[in-house]
Design an enzyme around this catalytic site. Structure first.
Site, PDB file in Angstrom:
ATOM      1  N   ARG A  88      39.276  30.546  51.775  1.00 23.69           N
ATOM      2  CA  ARG A  88      40.559  30.088  51.202  1.00 23.69           C
ATOM      3  C   ARG A  88      40.921  28.677  51.677  1.00 23.69           C
ATOM      4  NH1 ARG A  88      39.575  34.219  48.799  1.00 23.69           N
ATOM      5  NH2 ARG A  88      41.063  35.774  48.041  1.00 23.69           N
TER       6      ARG A  88
ATOM      7  N   SER B 267      47.633  37.877  46.617  1.00 20.55           N
ATOM      8  CA  SER B 267      47.729  38.054  48.072  1.00 20.55           C
ATOM      9  C   SER B 267      48.679  37.020  48.644  1.00 20.55           C
ATOM     10  CB  SER B 267      46.368  37.843  48.732  1.00 20.55           C
ATOM     11  OG  SER B 267      45.450  38.793  48.283  1.00 20.55           O
TER      12      SER B 267
ATOM     13  N   GLU C 121      49.161  32.524  52.137  1.00 14.62           N
ATOM     14  CA  GLU C 121      48.082  31.963  51.331  1.00 14.62           C
ATOM     15  C   GLU C 121      48.605  30.972  50.296  1.00 14.62           C
ATOM     16  OE1 GLU C 121      45.837  33.043  47.848  1.00 14.62           O
ATOM     17  OE2 GLU C 121      44.773  34.439  49.150  1.00 14.62           O
TER      18      GLU C 121
HETATM   19  N1  EPU Z   1      44.579  48.221  52.281  1.00 11.04           N
HETATM   20  C1  EPU Z   1      45.576  48.918  52.877  1.00 11.04           C
HETATM   21  N2  EPU Z   1      46.783  49.018  52.224  1.00 11.04           N
HETATM   22  C2  EPU Z   1      46.986  48.426  51.007  1.00 11.04           C
HETATM   23  C3  EPU Z   1      45.945  47.716  50.393  1.00 11.04           C
HETATM   24  C4  EPU Z   1      44.732  47.614  51.060  1.00 11.04           C
HETATM   25  O1  EPU Z   1      45.433  49.464  53.969  1.00 11.04           O
HETATM   26  O2  EPU Z   1      48.117  48.538  50.472  1.00 11.04           O
HETATM   27  C5  EPU Z   1      43.281  48.103  52.979  1.00 11.04           C
HETATM   28  C6  EPU Z   1      42.168  48.573  52.087  1.00 11.04           C
HETATM   29  O3  EPU Z   1      41.919  49.933  52.286  1.00 11.04           O
HETATM   30  C7  EPU Z   1      40.986  47.739  52.528  1.00 11.04           C
HETATM   31  C8  EPU Z   1      41.618  46.466  53.068  1.00 11.04           C
HETATM   32  O4  EPU Z   1      43.013  46.731  53.246  1.00 11.04           O
HETATM   33  O5  EPU Z   1      40.293  48.336  53.569  1.00 11.04           O
HETATM   34  C9  EPU Z   1      41.391  45.306  52.145  1.00 11.04           C
HETATM   35  O6  EPU Z   1      42.021  45.543  50.882  1.00 11.04           O
HETATM   36  P1  EPU Z   1      41.408  45.026  49.497  1.00 11.04           P
HETATM   37  O7  EPU Z   1      40.033  45.521  49.323  1.00 11.04           O
HETATM   38  O8  EPU Z   1      42.375  45.339  48.414  1.00 11.04           O
HETATM   39  O9  EPU Z   1      41.279  43.474  49.645  1.00 11.04           O
HETATM   40  P2  EPU Z   1      42.155  42.410  50.432  1.00 11.04           P
HETATM   41  O10 EPU Z   1      41.393  41.973  51.628  1.00 11.04           O
HETATM   42  O11 EPU Z   1      43.539  42.888  50.652  1.00 11.04           O
HETATM   43  C10 EPU Z   1      41.086  40.320  49.316  1.00 11.04           C
HETATM   44  C11 EPU Z   1      41.576  39.048  48.677  1.00 11.04           C
HETATM   45  C12 EPU Z   1      41.985  39.319  47.236  1.00 11.04           C
HETATM   46  C13 EPU Z   1      40.772  39.846  46.497  1.00 11.04           C
HETATM   47  C14 EPU Z   1      40.302  41.135  47.184  1.00 11.04           C
HETATM   48  C15 EPU Z   1      39.030  41.672  46.582  1.00 11.04           C
HETATM   49  C16 EPU Z   1      42.508  37.661  50.426  1.00 11.04           C
HETATM   50  C17 EPU Z   1      43.754  37.142  51.073  1.00 11.04           C
HETATM   51  N3  EPU Z   1      42.696  38.509  49.422  1.00 11.04           N
HETATM   52  O12 EPU Z   1      42.201  41.199  49.387  1.00 11.04           O
HETATM   53  O13 EPU Z   1      42.367  38.076  46.656  1.00 11.04           O
HETATM   54  O14 EPU Z   1      41.064  40.106  45.141  1.00 11.04           O
HETATM   55  O15 EPU Z   1      40.027  40.867  48.576  1.00 11.04           O
HETATM   56  O16 EPU Z   1      37.981  40.841  46.949  1.00 11.04           O
HETATM   57  O17 EPU Z   1      41.408  37.282  50.832  1.00 11.04           O
HETATM   58  C18 EPU Z   1      44.237  36.653  46.270  1.00 11.04           C
HETATM   59  O18 EPU Z   1      43.688  35.844  47.021  1.00 11.04           O
HETATM   60  O19 EPU Z   1      45.339  36.410  45.709  1.00 11.04           O
HETATM   61  C19 EPU Z   1      43.603  37.946  46.057  1.00 11.04           C
HETATM   62  C20 EPU Z   1      44.189  38.916  45.331  1.00 11.04           C
END
Ligand code: EPU
Length: 338
Positions: free
Chosen positions: A163, A238, A334
């Site tokens: 990012r 995010s 972000e």
């Molecule tokens: N989780 C929770 N609670 C929640 C949601 C998620 O505990 O309400 C846990 C999930 O179980 C998982 C972990 O948090 O183990 C990560 O969640 P997720 O797979 O949804 O991905 P993320 O790390 O929250 C990142 C990016 C997203 C991208 C997704 C998929 C960042 C800041 N965000 O989210 O990007 O779509 O991975 O690759 O890196 C964005 O940048 O706007 C964005 C949506």
């Protein structure tokens, strides 16, 4: 071309009210150059809007707000295994991903449905489901406000990281305006299916030997299910980056919470799941008036209706303070916060 006192409410996906002192849309470096020669808006640096999907406006913007709307797309060098493609900064990102798949390219399928424009994409090196855009960026062409001309920055000059790119550095943020991006897109290549949940989604779709199109469909299904749709409820995806911490900090967290999501982030570093940290604090679905944390995904702040940017920023700070008090970990926003 130059308008005064323009509402930005429809131009930011949080849907918050804020006014631009000056507003203009331009479609070429020449137009940009003559606009920025106008004394009324030459300084301070303009706020450049892409899709307004990575922005929190907590107040009016007392300077020029600019949109670069050129959305041309041209194959500049067809090679045998990959093609070099130039895309105007104003093109919608998802439309470009869809175009790439329809035209037989492989690689962008994991990045389907990310809101925003092509020009904004390299600035924060957008990424999802195990792929970051930098893998396909050949060069970024920018308008240099200091030298008043365009320059082509090759990939390595852009300093891409999670990012992050050099265009976010304090000394560069105001200087360069992205006018187009050159991508090198493979004609064939391996699919990236490592992200947890992606294979499961493909399996649920009944697909065991997926092609790029299937991955695109699976990513669209996952995103539609997991992330709130900005067309229905104001949000900017995010709101916090996943924090990158030392091995010691990660080990201390895992000793108490063995299930905490954590990923490799280079030597001695781990990336933690910000959504998980926020969720553990019981903040998923938290609400303060019309500003809150999404009940669907803990990393997304939402505008339930009439929240102001300041209301959302208050919720953001509450989330940061709560996570810091509970885990001793700092969450960094972000989006661009004005
Ligand atoms: N989780 C929770 N609670 C929640 C949601 C998620 O505990 O309400 C846990 C999930 O179980 C998982 C972990 O948090 O183990 C990560 O969640 P997720 O797979 O949804 O991905 P993320 O790390 O929250 C990142 C990016 C997203 C991208 C997704 C998929 C960042 C800041 N965000 O989210 O990007 O779509 O991975 O690759 O890196 C964005 O940048 O706007 C964005 C949506």
């Amino acid at each position: 071309m130059l308008r005064e006192h323009v509402s930005l409410k429809s131009m930011n996906t949080f849907g918050v009210e804020a006014e631009a002192r000056w507003y203009a849309e331009v479609a070429s470096p020449a137009e940009l150059s003559s606009l920025l020669a106008d004394d009324r808006v030459a300084d301070p640096a303009p706020l450049v809007l892409g899709g307004g999907s990575n922005l929190l406006l907590t107040r009016d913007v007392d300077r020029l707000v600019l949109r670069y709307v050129d959305d041309h797309l041209r194959v500049i060098a067809p090679g045998r295994d990959s093609h070099l493609i130039e895309v105007g900064a104003g093109m919608n990102w998802h439309a470009f991903v869809a175009w790439s798949l329809a035209n037989g390219y492989v690689g962008l399928e994991n990045l389907a449905l990310i809101p925003g424009t092509v020009g904004a994409a390299p600035i924060q090196n957008i990424g999802a489901y195990g792929v970051e855009i930098e893998r396909f960026v050949n060069a970024v062409e920018v308008f240099d406000r200091e030298r008043r001309c365009t320059t082509l920055f090759k990939h390595d000059f852009c300093d891409f990281a999670y990012r992050w790119s050099r265009f976010k550095r304090d000394e560069d943020r105001d200087r360069y305006i992205v006018v187009n991006v050159r991508f090198r897109l493979p004609r064939r290549g391996e699919l990236q299916l490592d992200y947890p949940g992606l294979r499961d989604e493909l399996a649920a779709m009944g697909i065991d030997t997926p092609g790029a199109r299937d991955v695109f469909d699976a990513v669209c299904r996952l995103r539609r299910r997991k992330l709130p749709d900005p067309a229905l409820i104001g949000n900017a995806g995010s709101f916090f980056k996943n924090p990158i911490v030392s091995g010691d900090v990660a080990r201390a967290l895992l000793a108490n919470h063995p299930a905490a999501p954590n990923f490799d982030a280079g030597p001695g570093r781990r990336k933690l799941g910000a959504a998980w940290l926020i969720d553990q604090c019981g903040l998923k679905g938290y609400r303060d008036g019309d500003a809150g944390v999404s009940a669907q995904h803990a990393l997304v702040l939402v505008n339930h209706g009439r929240a102001s940017g300041a209301d959302l920023w208050r919720v953001a700070r509450h989330v940061q303070a709560t996570v810091r008090a509970r885990f001793g970990i700092d969450l960094e926003p972000e989006p661009v916060v004005i």
